[in-house]
Each structure stands twice: as structure tokens, then as C-alpha cells.
Design an enzyme around this catalytic site. Structure first.
Site, short mmCIF file in Angstrom:
data_model
loop_
_atom_site.label_atom_id
_atom_site.label_comp_id
_atom_site.label_asym_id
_atom_site.label_seq_id
_atom_site.Cartn_x
_atom_site.Cartn_y
_atom_site.Cartn_z
N LYS A 547 0.87 -1.17 0.00
CA LYS A 547 0.00 0.00 0.00
C LYS A 547 0.91 1.22 0.00
O LYS A 547 1.73 1.40 0.91
CB LYS A 547 -0.85 -0.07 1.27
CG LYS A 547 -2.03 0.83 1.30
CD LYS A 547 -2.99 0.30 2.37
CE LYS A 547 -3.60 1.37 3.20
NZ LYS A 547 -4.39 0.92 4.32
N ASP A 645 -14.46 1.04 10.51
CA ASP A 645 -14.74 1.02 9.08
C ASP A 645 -14.98 -0.42 8.63
O ASP A 645 -14.33 -0.91 7.71
CB ASP A 645 -13.59 1.69 8.32
CG ASP A 645 -14.03 2.22 6.95
OD1 ASP A 645 -15.26 2.24 6.69
OD2 ASP A 645 -13.17 2.59 6.15
#
Ligand SMILES: *[C@@H]1O[C@H](CO)[C@@H](O)[C@H](O)[C@H]1NC(C)=O
Ligand SMILES: *[C@@H]1O[C@H](CO)[C@@H](O)[C@H](O)[C@H]1NC(C)=O
Ligand SMILES: *[C@@H]1O[C@H](CO)[C@@H](O)[C@H](O)[C@H]1NC(C)=O
Ligand SMILES: *[C@@H]1O[C@H](CO)[C@@H](O)[C@H](O)[C@H]1NC(C)=O
Ligand SMILES: *[C@@H]1O[C@H](CO)[C@@H](O)[C@H](O)[C@H]1NC(C)=O
Ligand SMILES: *[C@@H]1O[C@H](CO)[C@@H](O)[C@H](O)[C@H]1NC(C)=O
Ligand SMILES: *[C@@H]1O[C@H](CO)[C@@H](O)[C@H](O)[C@H]1NC(C)=O
Ligand SMILES: *[C@@H]1O[C@H](CO)[C@@H](O)[C@H](O)[C@H]1NC(C)=O
Ligand SMILES: *[C@@H]1O[C@H](CO)[C@@H](O)[C@H](O)[C@H]1NC(C)=O
Length: 870
Positions: A547, A645
Site C-alpha cells: 500500500k 470502518d
């Protein structure tokens, strides 16, 4: 996890017994006072009744009752924290006690604004019976800030006082004031009548019986948090030991098999509950590895003081003398040679404890207590291993237990300041700001306490550069880290690197570029708020997901840090594992396990079309895996961690169809959230957002439960959580599913591929559970634990339509073992032999530290997560 149930009931009974006796006798052995309560008594969430403090106040002082101006979201309860007694001059309480008994004294502080009293101006001392200083120049505000907690509890164990009253004096500093929110005084059995060896002084001992103690740490080694209710009658809290482990050599955790009884024999069960003795941490089963390292815990303590380390042992696996023999070191001095648990206890499943006293000097940097275990080869044991089940560290002194106020770290101060700036800046913008930057502003204040207090001082493990394979850690290996060049590393992000260094692997930018073919576009497997996610290959063939942060995104830095710090400390079979990170030349990258099968959503629907790939059983198993991961976040770590989330794109699936929860960029730790100002920024993804959190801005773990309820309906219906092309009442899946469920038409919206193949009982259980998750009020939603149980039950009903609850547990346990049995390496065998409970199976990474099969985040473009400013 099933074992939780029994000790729980057991300790409730014990508590009640204490209560009953307290009512029977005239001088109650149990006093629970909510200070400054104005009307009668109040019950807390645990069912404890807090009584008023007025009648114990001595004449002559000056104090007022006051209410806190603000309830921090991490305070799950009003009592005792929301009311306080504020002392403007020296004031005493007097409590009746038995002269010959030892007492727990617990003091509760919540530094909030009380009327015109600002906690940052409060400095005071607390003195017991005129001669024992418990606190001096104490600032609850500074202490909480340093710990990044909203409130704080102090626990003391006072030796018999030889008088029939305990006077507790609050003495404000000049021009200052003192305060207290709650006081508990509990008569305790004499647990400290031991004579402890004084470490470093051969044949000197310390009589613990006459000493006053302050609890510094109390850990359930290799196990998880034990709440006051689950304790064996003394309402203590036992925390997970993971955050205290030095470096990456964490050993392995394991749990007693269900048929092993913890047999206390003559020892009192008050010493520690069975949950402590039925879990442990050991080194692993590789002799060479174990000889190469010390299993080490580090505790931050006040220097110039004596400490009592009580170590709890119970071998529930082996039963013979000289099978496991080890040495115990405290601050690099030998505390115990040739510890042999079976030798001490005489048998399998019999617990014991050992006390050691050590003096921590006042030399520079000497504010740590190291506890290390190492195999003792001299006695030629059968296995070169070591073992620990629990540890308690107490500060001991007979006149003065106080220490200086801690110093909040610069990084923490900076992070808080940033958040304040951000919030004052935005507060006036009373509009809804849509942001494609996946929940931008990850101001999550990193789990700073533990890092700052424990990790910042860590040095590298001596010799770690020369050993290659001894670290039994998850997915990361320091060895390979040393190949990386450490130079050229930038320190632009608040020196996170130093903290995470000991915990995960550092990659050079060069290595990352090589792995991803210089960030080649065809390698992009996803785009998230943080930036792009690339597929990559490291170490000649290990697949990883990388990432990469968008260098322009200032907010990305915070999420990046949160993620590293969260993930490097958390490990669980159902959480994605972080292998390492890179921070160089303004580039920040996180490297994860590559998850072969992408996100859960990819297997449910594409666009608005169901994909018809997963059976009902497979969907249930994925939901159960994800629920386990979340359950661990909520209860397994030292602090409750709220994911914030939860969605189907954050549930990833590995090659074996095992679900893993990912993306911790927004996570917040529970009682660890920063205090002093309201968190006005609601974060999360639209369609999954807890309405209560949205309305009241109070974040609890039940917000995750709500989002998970949406995930459950998504799994059942295989449609997007928001589909604007549908008629208004159907746009939101959460709303529509509830309407259908209540009307009895849920059948109509089930994914046609599985409809008719679901056992009706299983469907009912599942739908009822999902509905409860979507309750308006957090309090009506199930805990992750209940949820998990219900899902397992639904799975069991699907598999054995006439099955029983007992079956549910069995089915799951066996399927959990399956994965482990399949791995044919040593570590897997070790697990199998030790028969780990489901909670303590560590992820694949621990099974095999060398073959980094790893995962990733954010595979496909996330739908825009929204950031709301209210
Ligand atoms: C007790 O506390 C005092 C003050 O902090 C300290 O100077 C002394 O060394 C302590 N004594 C012991 C035995 O730890
Ligand atoms: C113990 O030894 C290690 C390695 O030599 C050292 O880094 C550490 O500071 C020592 N700890 C204490 C408390 O002396
Ligand atoms: C373990 O700790 C002891 C005491 O600090 C030290 O003497 C020994 O060298 C350590 N062993 C290893 C392998 O680090
Ligand atoms: C107790 O110890 C603290 C810290 O060591 C010190 O500041 C304080 O003056 C001591 N108080 C007494 C009464 O000895
Ligand atoms: C009291 O604590 C504060 C904050 O830690 C410190 O700045 C101050 O010097 C202390 N005062 C005394 C008298 O020790
Ligand atoms: C509102 O937000 C905009 C950009 O998001 C910013 O430029 C502006 O300064 C903000 N207004 C206030 C009053 O802070
Ligand atoms: C980071 O560390 C460097 C050197 O170790 C130091 O000069 C710098 O001030 C630190 N930065 C922050 C933000 O703490
Ligand atoms: C999946 O299972 C196989 C054995 O069937 C095992 O070798 C492999 O390590 C597992 N993969 C993961 C990511 O757990
Ligand atoms: C674990 O069990 C296997 C057989 O199932 C055996 O070969 C192995 O030696 C055992 N390992 C340990 C550490 O007991």
C-alpha cells in the site's frame, strides 16, 4: 471462548457472596463509594452499587460535590466518573476497617472540568493513616494525558493497619485543589504472606506481609483481558501481555484443553482465576531457536523503588519433572535458576506462583523492569522451553508509594495539538463534506500509551543481526530487515520508525521498487483513501500487497502511523498481518500478506448483480471468521479497539477461504481515546454508519457491531449497501432489510443463488441476529461475543438441522483446528500438541515465519468513504 462462560458465573457468585456478608456484618468489608453522588446509590454496568461518600467525611475539611462537564466517549458508564468530590483544603475520610486484615484500596479519577475547577490546575497528595503517602504532587490530568486515557484507576493493597479505622487524607498543593470520583475499599484474603527472594542479593529475603503495595501491571500471559466480573472474586482486571513483549520474539501462546481441570489444591482461588492458569506463553518447540533468545517482557516503572514480581505458573500440558526447565531473570539478574513448574506443583494442571523482589536503581535510563525467561540446559530437560501464565508487578514501600507525574511524549502532544487545530478549523463548516479520500483525516491517536511507554525505549535485540530464523513471529522477520539499508530513511513522520522498528520489518525503497516493478501500473490491485495498492513479490517469490501512500496526502501520514502501530501489535488468525513498512524520500509504504482471493464483496456481487459463487455455508464461515477478528479487536487487546470502518471490502479472503479483517487506518482504541475535547469528526463508510454514533458522536464498539449487521445482510442479499437506482425506501440495504424482516418478506430479497438452500432455522437465527445488530441503540445490540455465538449456531443449524448447541461449539472448534492441522511444519505441530483454544491460535504467520504468505488491503476501489462534519 466457550470457557469464558463458566468462570464468569463463578465469580459473580463469589462477588455476591462477599456482598451478602457485607450486609450481614456491621463493619462492611466492601465499600464502594461514588464520591460526590448527590442522590442515594447508583448501579454501574457491572451491576455494582456505588453509595454516597458523605458519611465518611471527617469534619474540618473543605469539599464540594460537582458534576463533570463532559462525558468522554470512552466512559461507558456515568458512575463513578461523572460526579466528583473536589477538595479545596486538606480533607479526610475515615473508614471502619478490621485491624488485622489487608485491604484493596482503589481510587478512580476522571480529570474533567468540574464547575470552575480545571483539572490541569489540580495537584494534590493522598495519604493513608497519616503516614503512608499514596500520591504526592499528583496530577490526574497529566497522568491521563501521558497514558492517552480519559480516566484512571489506581489500586493499592494496604497491609493490616493495626487500627480499626483507615483515614484517607486529600491534601491539595498550595493554591490548587484535589478531587476524587470513586473509592473502593475491599477486604481481601491475605495473598501476600510470602517471603520473597531479593534478586541480586544471595540469601536475602523480603517479608511481603507487612508491605503496602501498588499494583503496576497485572497480565494474563498468553490470554486475553479478564474483566472484574470474571476475576475470582476480587474484581481485578487482568490484561493481555502482548504489548509488553520485547521485540519480535513473542514465543507462542496456548490454552489448556477443555478436559484439563485447573486443580488449586490447597492454594486459594483468590490468587488468580482459572483463566489466568489455563492460558500461557511459551517459547516454541524449536530447541535451537529457543536457545538463541530470551522470552522477554518490559515494564515501565518508577526508578529508585522496590518491586514485587509475582509470576503465575501452571503446566497443563506436560506432567513430568524435568520436561521443561528454565531460568528467570529480572533486570538481567538471575531471579531463579532451574524453574520446573511440575517440580514445584507435583502435577499437571496444578497452579502455583513465585514472588521475587527487586530494587530498581535510580541510574539514568533505569526506569524499566525486564522479565526474561530462558531454557536451562544444565539440567538437561527434555524440551528447551520456558513457560509463564500470568504476572503481577507491584511497587512496594512501607511509607511512600508515590512517584513523579509521567511526561507525555512530544509525539503525543503534537498529535493532540493537530487534532485540536483540525477540529477548531472545521467546526464552523456545518456542512457534510463528501470526500473520496476514504475517510480522510485518520487522526486516530495511535495506541500511543503502549508505544510511548513501552516501545520507545526499546533497543534492538542483541544478536538479532546474526540469527536468521529464530523469531517465531507473524509474517515478519527482522533478519531480512537487516539486509535493508537503514540509511536514507527520512524522519518526517514523527519518528514512528523508531517505535515500530522492533515490531516489524523495515524495507528500503529500493526493495519496494524491486518488489512492485517500480510501482508498475499493471500491478495495481486497488485504490484506497491512502493511495494505490500494488501486488508485489519479495524474497524470491513471496507474494505481498504494497500500500503506497499518496505523498500529497498529509492525512495519509496519520493513517499510515495508526495502521503500523495497530497492526504491529495485534495478531490474530482473522486479522490481516502487516509484514513491514518503508519510509524513505517522502515515500511511505505498508507491506501486507497477499490475500489471494481479494475482498468478501468481490465474491458477493459486481455492480448491482449478484455473482452467485459462495454457498450459504461459505458465507457463514466468512462472517464467523470476520466476527472473530473483530471480537479480538474488541476484547483481546489491552484496550478495546474499535475498527470504525467495517465493510465487505475490508474483509479479505485468503487462499483457504479464511476471512481476515483489514484496514485499521481509522481505528481508535477505547478507553485510550484522548480526552479533553469532543471528537466531532464522524468517520466511517456511508451505508455502514451507526446512526447512534452519527447522532451522538459517541463511539463504542457497538458501532462496529452495527456495521457488521449491515455486512450480514449484504452476505444474505448480495447487493450493494447503497443503491441509488432503487426506489427510495430500498436505497439503503440496512433500512430495507429491516423493513422486510419486520414485514416477514425477507425471503424476497435473499440472493436467489442461495434462496431455498438455507435451512429455515439457520436463516431465522441469522436474520434475527443481523436485525439485533442494527438496533437503534448500541445497548440493544449484541456484543461481538454473542454475535459470534449466534453465527456459529446458525452454521450448526445449517449443517446439522437437528443439532444441539453443544454441537455448535464442537463444529467450530474442529474446523478451526483443521487449518492448523493442515500446515505440516513444526510450529503447526506444536500448536496441535498444545491444543490451542480458538482465541489463541495465532495466524498462519506464526505457524511459519519464513514463508510469508501475506495479505493486502483495499483490493478494489473502495466506494467513497464519507467524512462528516457536524
Ligand atoms: C520508599 O520510597 C522512598 C521515596 O520514594 C524511597 O526513597 C525509598 O527508597 C523507598 N524504599 C524502598 C524500600 O523502596
Ligand atoms: C538488560 O540487558 C540488555 C542487553 O544487554 C540491555 O539492553 C538492557 O538495558 C538491560 N536492562 C536493564 C534493566 O539493565
Ligand atoms: C538472557 O538474559 C540473560 C540475563 O540478562 C543474559 O545473561 C543472556 O545472555 C540472555 N540470553 C540471550 C540468548 O539473549
Ligand atoms: C514520596 O516520594 C515522592 C517521589 O519519590 C517524593 O516526591 C515525595 O516527596 C515523597 N513524600 C514523602 C512524604 O516522603
Ligand atoms: C509537580 O508536578 C509538576 C508536573 O509534573 C512539576 O512540574 C512540578 O515541578 C512538581 N512540583 C513539585 C513540588 O514537585
Ligand atoms: C471551511 O472549509 C473550507 C475548505 O474545506 C476552508 O477553506 C474554510 O476555511 C473553512 N471555514 C472555516 C470557517 O473554517
Ligand atoms: C525524530 O528524531 C530525530 C533524531 O532522532 C529528532 O532530531 C527529531 O526531533 C525527531 N522528530 C520528532 C517529530 O520527534
Ligand atoms: C492454506 O492451506 C494450505 C494447506 O492446505 C497451507 O499449506 C497454506 O499455508 C494455507 N495458506 C494460508 C494462507 O493459510
Ligand atoms: C507433537 O505430536 C507429534 C505427533 O502428533 C509428535 O511427532 C511431536 O513430537 C509432538 N511435538 C511435541 C513438541 O510434543
Amino acid at each position: 471462548m466457550y470457557s469464558i462462560v463458566n468462570p464468569f458465573f463463578f465469580s459473580v457468585v463469589l462477588l455476591n457472596a462477599i456482598h451478602a456478608s457485607s450486609q450481614a456484618s456491621s463493619s462492611p468489608p466492601l465499600m464502594i463509594l461514588g464520591c460526590g453522588l448527590d442522590k442515594g446509590s447508583e448501579k454501574d454496568v457491572d451491576g455494582r452499587t456505588w453509595g454516597p461518600d458523605d458519611k465518611f467525611l471527617q469534619p474540618g475539611g473543605n469539599s464540594i460535590k460537582s458534576k463533570a462537564s463532559f462525558q468522554d466517549p470512552s466512559l461507558l458508564d456515568v458512575v463513578p466518573y461523572m460526579s466528583a468530590r473536589v477538595f479545596t483544603s486538606e480533607t479526610s475520610y475515615k473508614f471502619p476497617v478490621q485491624p488485622d486484615k489487608r485491604y484493596w484500596l482503589r481510587l478512580h479519577f476522571y480529570p474533567s472540568v468540574y464547575g470552575s475547577y480545571n483539572p490541569s490546575e489540580s495537584y494534590f497528595s493522598v495519604i493513608a493513616n497519616g503516614g503512608v503517602t499514596l500520591l504526592s504532587n499528583f496530577s490526574a490530568s497529566i497522568t491521563c494525558q501521558a497514558l492517552s486515557q480519559a480516566y484512571l484507576d489506581r489500586e493499592y493493597s494496604l497491609a493490616p493497619l493495626n487500627t480499626d479505622a483507615l483515614t484517607l487524607t486529600f491534601k491539595p498543593n498550595d493554591k490548587s485543589f484535589g478531587f476524587i470520583n470513586g473509592i473502593q475499599l475491599i477486604e481481601m484474603p491475605e495473598l501476600f504472606d510470602s517471603v520473597a527472594a531479593l534478586v541480586g542479593y544471595a540469601d536475602q529475603t523480603v517479608e511481603v506481609k507487612s508491605l503496602h503495595l501498588q499494583t503496576m501491571f497485572r497480565l494474563n500471559v498468553g490470554g486475553q483481558y479478564i474483566s472484574p466480573k470474571q476475576d475470582s472474586g476480587l474484581s481485578r482486571m487482568w490484561y493481555d501481555d502482548t504489548p509488553y513483549i520485547y521485540g519480535a520474539a513473542t514465543g507462542v501462546t496456548n490454552q489448556a484443553e477443555k478436559d484439563v481441570k485447573i486443580n488449586y489444591q490447597s492454594m486459594s482461588t483468590s490468587v488468580a482465576p482459572t483463566n489466568v492458569y489455563s492460558t500461557s506463553r511459551s517459547m516454541g518447540n524449536d530447541k535451537n531457536m529457543n536457545m538463541g533468545y530470551n522470552l522477554t517482557w518490559i515494564f515501565q516503572v518508577d526508578p529508585n523503588s522496590m518491586y514485587l514480581a509475582r509470576l503465575h505458573f501452571c503446566d497443563y500440558y506436560y506432567s513430568k519433572v524435568n520436561e521443561i526447565v528454565f531460568n528467570i531473570f529480572l533486570n538481567n539478574q538471575t531471579a531463579q535458576t532451574q524453574a520446573d513448574v511440575i517440580g514445584w506443583t507435583g502435577g499437571k494442571g496444578v497452579p502455583t506462583y513465585k514472588d521475587y523482589v527487586i530494587y530498581v536503581q535510580d541510574d539514568a535510563g533505569e526506569d524499566q523492569l525486564w522479565l526474561a525467561l530462558h531454557p536451562a540446559p544444565d539440567s538437561k530437560p527434555e524440551f528447551y522451553d520456558a513457560l509463564l501464565n500470568g504476572v503481577e508487578i507491584f511497587k512496594v514501600n512501607d511509607t511512600n508509594l508515590s512517584g513523579p507525574n509521567p511526561q507525555p511524549s512530544d509525539m503525543l502532544m503534537k498529535a493532540e495539538e493537530d487534532e485540536r487545530k483540525f477540529e477548531t478549523h472545521k467546526r464552523y463548516n456545518k456542512t457534510v463534506v463528501g470526500s473520496a479520500a476514504g475517510g480522510a483525516a485518520g487522526f486516530a491517536l495511535v495506541a500511543a500509551i503502549v508505544c510511548v511507554a513501552v516501545y520507545s525505549k526499546k533497543k534492538r535485540v542483541p544478536g538479532s543481526d546474526t540469527h536468521t530464523s529464530w523469531l517465531p513471529i507473524y509474517g515478519t522477520s527482522q533478519t531480512t530487515g537487516t539486509k535493508s539499508t537503514m540509511s536514507g530513511r527520512s524522519t518526517n513522520s514523527a519518528n514512528l520508525t523508531a517505535m515500530a522498528q522492533g515490531l516489524c520489518r523495515y524495507f528500503s525503497l529500493e526493495e519496494i521498487k524491486q518488489a512492485t516493478k517500480n510501482f508498475d501500473e499493471p500491478n495495481v490491485i486497488g485504490v484506497g483513501g491512502f493511495g494505490k495498492v500494488y501486488k508485489g513479490v519479495i524474497d524470491n517469490g513471496v507474494k505481498v500487497a504494497v500500500k503506497r501512500s499518496n505523498p500529497q496526502s498529509e492525512q495519509g501520514v496519520n493513517e499510515f502511523q495508526t495502521e503500523i502501530e495497530m497492526l504491529s501489535k495485534l495478531r490474530h488468525k482473522h486479522l490481516v498481518s502487516l509484514i513491514g513498512f518503508c519510509e524513505e524520500d517522502d515515500e511511505m509504504c505498508l507491506v501486507y500478506d497477499y490475500m489471494e482471493r481479494g475482498t468478501f464483496r468481490e465474491h458477493l456481487y459486481k455492480g448491482n448483480k449478484p455473482l452467485s459463487t459462495l454457498s450459504w455455508k461459505e458465507r457463514l464461515e466468512i462472517c464467523i471468521g470476520a466476527a472473530r477478528g473483530l471480537h479480538y479487536l474488541h476484547t483481546g487487546a489491552k484496550y478495546t479497539i474499535i475498527h470504525r470502518d467495517v465493510k465487505t471490502t475490508n474483509i479479505l479472503i485468503d487462499e483457504n477461504w479464511s476471512a481476515k479483517v483489514s484496514d485499521f487506518g481509522l481505528s481508535k482504541t477505547g478507553p485510550n481515546m484522548n480526552q479533553g475535547h469532543v471528537s466531532t469528526v464522524v468517520k466511517g463508510s456511508f451505508g455502514y454508519l451507526d446512526p447512534e454514533y452519527f447522532r451522538r458522536q459517541q463511539l463504542t464498539e457497538k458501532s462496529d457491531v452495527y456495521s457488521f449487521g449491515v455486512v450480514l445482510f449484504e452476505a444474505l442479499c448480495a447487493r450493494p449497501v447503497l443503491n441509488p437506482s432503487l426506489p427510495k425506501e430500498q436505497v439503503s440495504l440496512a433500512d430495507w432489510a429491516l423493513i422486510c424482516k419486520r414485514k416477514g418478506t425477507l425471503e424476497d430479497i435473499i440472493d436467489p443463488y442461495i434462496k431455498g438452500k438455507i435451512n429455515p432455522e439457520s436463516l431465522k437465527k441469522f436474520a434475527d441476529t443481523a436485525e439485533k445488530c442494527l438496533s437503534d441503540h448500541g445497548i440493544d445490540r449484541p456484543s461481538m461475543n454473542d454475535l459470534l455465538w449466534n453465527l456459529e449456531f446458525a452454521l450448526n443449524l445449517q449443517e446439522n438441522p437437528d443439532g444441539s448447541t453443544k454441537g455448535a461449539a464442537r463444529v467450530i472448534d474442529e474446523s478451526e483446528f483443521e487449518d492448523i492441522r493442515l500446515g505440516n511444519n513444526d510450529m503447526a505441530n506444536h500448536y496441535k500438541n498444545l491444543s490451542l483454544g480458538s482465541e489463541h491460535e495465532l495466524s498462519s504467520n506464526e505457524e511459519d515465519s519464513s514463508s510469508n504468505h501475506i495479505a493486502s488491503l483495499a483490493y478494489i476501489s473502495d466506494p467513497p468513504s464519507l467524512l462528516f462534519i457536524i
